[in-house]
Design a protein around this motif. Structure first.
Motif, mmCIF file in Angstrom:
data_model
loop_
_atom_site.group_PDB
_atom_site.id
_atom_site.type_symbol
_atom_site.label_atom_id
_atom_site.label_comp_id
_atom_site.label_asym_id
_atom_site.label_seq_id
_atom_site.Cartn_x
_atom_site.Cartn_y
_atom_site.Cartn_z
ATOM 1 N N SER A 190 -3.331 5.621 -5.979
ATOM 2 C CA SER A 190 -2.080 4.941 -6.286
ATOM 3 C C SER A 190 -1.684 4.086 -5.096
ATOM 4 O O SER A 190 -2.275 4.200 -4.006
ATOM 5 N N VAL A 191 -0.676 3.240 -5.304
ATOM 6 C CA VAL A 191 -0.171 2.439 -4.182
ATOM 7 C C VAL A 191 0.402 3.351 -3.100
ATOM 8 O O VAL A 191 0.210 3.110 -1.906
ATOM 9 N N ALA A 192 1.082 4.423 -3.527
ATOM 10 C CA ALA A 192 1.636 5.375 -2.550
ATOM 11 C C ALA A 192 0.526 5.999 -1.706
ATOM 12 O O ALA A 192 0.679 6.193 -0.495
ATOM 13 N N ASP A 193 -0.604 6.289 -2.353
ATOM 14 C CA ASP A 193 -1.757 6.848 -1.645
ATOM 15 C C ASP A 193 -2.289 5.832 -0.632
ATOM 16 O O ASP A 193 -2.618 6.171 0.508
ATOM 17 N N LEU A 194 -2.376 4.571 -1.039
ATOM 18 C CA LEU A 194 -2.847 3.511 -0.142
ATOM 19 C C LEU A 194 -1.902 3.352 1.057
ATOM 20 O O LEU A 194 -2.353 3.159 2.187
ATOM 21 N N ARG A 196 -0.008 5.706 2.370
ATOM 22 C CA ARG A 196 -0.219 6.852 3.263
ATOM 23 C C ARG A 196 -1.451 6.639 4.138
ATOM 24 O O ARG A 196 -1.453 6.947 5.330
ATOM 25 N N MET A 197 -2.514 6.099 3.540
ATOM 26 C CA MET A 197 -3.725 5.813 4.306
ATOM 27 C C MET A 197 -3.449 4.759 5.368
ATOM 28 O O MET A 197 -3.896 4.885 6.522
ATOM 29 N N ALA A 198 -2.724 3.720 4.992
ATOM 30 C CA ALA A 198 -2.396 2.656 5.939
ATOM 31 C C ALA A 198 -1.588 3.200 7.111
ATOM 32 O O ALA A 198 -1.799 2.821 8.265
ATOM 33 N N ASP A 199 -0.677 4.107 6.810
ATOM 34 C CA ASP A 199 0.124 4.717 7.863
ATOM 35 C C ASP A 199 -0.751 5.545 8.803
ATOM 36 O O ASP A 199 -0.601 5.493 10.025
ATOM 37 N N SER A 200 -1.697 6.312 8.240
ATOM 38 C CA SER A 200 -2.617 7.111 9.055
ATOM 39 C C SER A 200 -3.494 6.231 9.945
ATOM 40 O O SER A 200 -3.848 6.610 11.061
ATOM 41 N N LEU A 201 -3.846 5.066 9.441
ATOM 42 C CA LEU A 201 -4.691 4.129 10.188
ATOM 43 C C LEU A 201 -3.904 3.344 11.234
ATOM 44 O O LEU A 201 -4.495 2.661 12.072
ATOM 45 N N GLY A 202 -2.594 3.410 11.172
ATOM 46 C CA GLY A 202 -1.773 2.661 12.115
ATOM 47 C C GLY A 202 -1.497 1.245 11.682
ATOM 48 O O GLY A 202 -1.025 0.431 12.474
ATOM 49 N N LEU A 203 -1.786 0.927 10.415
ATOM 50 C CA LEU A 203 -1.559 -0.446 9.949
ATOM 51 C C LEU A 203 -0.076 -0.804 9.933
ATOM 52 O O LEU A 203 0.289 -1.968 10.089
#
Length: 216
Positions: A190-194, A196-203
């Motif tokens: 989902s967009v929410a999942d994406l 969360r991933m972006a946040d983990s990556l520091g984006l």
């Protein structure tokens, strides 16, 4: 047995203590490796499996507490259990504040040590699972094109497709394509999942690295 998939390092200058612990731990299925000093431990190859250290506080060439500090400075993360026949409250407080799992006074109950080792190994398993997930996330991110990364970062900032298109000078349809590709390659459900991933990556704070991090 689960213990066979883990390693317990015993660091104690007393050979009788090392032999006794080796016999105890092997009897319940743990792979054990004994060392007479911290220097010997550092000079040896270490397992990639979940592991912990059972460490004597007082040794001739180095204090166990000082060695705990040295490991932290080196960035070597491993749960530690202290054993001592001469412990005091300040010593135990220092060890626990620095992250020790347990501080046991000799003579100790065998079950207390086994419980502490079980806890320490579970902590290390959780660390390794988290590390593997982080590496996998960076490897997926490395498959994105520069434009897909840019779109992913803007999605993480909460921008709509129309806003992203205006921001980077593309058509809304093209933005949708890049966004869909980013979600597919990142395996986001989902967009929410994406996000969360972006946040983990520091984006979301501009600190993401293109390359996957190495294992510790």
């Amino acid at each position: 047995m689960q213990g066979q998939q883990s390693t317990v390092y015993v660091i104690d200058d007393d050979p009788s203590v090392r032999d006794g612990l080796d016999s105890l731990l092997r009897s319940v299925g743990y792979d054990t490796r004994g060392f007479a000093s911290p220097r010997d431990f550092l000079a040896s190859p270490r397992s990639e499996r979940p592991a912990c250290i059972v460490l004597d506080v007082r040794m001739p060439d180095a204090s166990g507490l000082d060695f705990q500090d040295e490991l932290a400075r080196m960035g070597y993360v491993i749960p530690t259990i202290f054993l001592t026949g001469h412990g005091d409250v300040p010593m135990s407080v220092r060890a626990m504040k620095a992250g020790a799992v347990e501080f046991l006074l000799k003579p100790f109950r065998e079950q207390d040590l086994l419980d502490a080792i079980r806890q320490a190994l579970e902590i290390d398993r959780a660390r390794l699972r988290k590390q593997a997930a982080e590496v996998d996330l960076h490897e997926r991110f490395s498959t994105l094109t520069p434009r897909e990364r840019e779109v992913m970062a803007l999605v993480a900032r909460g921008l709509l497709n129309k806003q992203i298109a205006a921001e980077i000078g593309l058509s809304e349809i093209t933005v949708k394509v890049h966004r869909g590709q980013a979600m597919r390659k990142m395996r986001a459900d989902s967009v929410a999942d994406l996000i969360r991933m972006a946040d983990s990556l520091g984006l979301t704070d501009g600190k993401a690295n293109d390359a996957a991090p190495g294992l510790r």
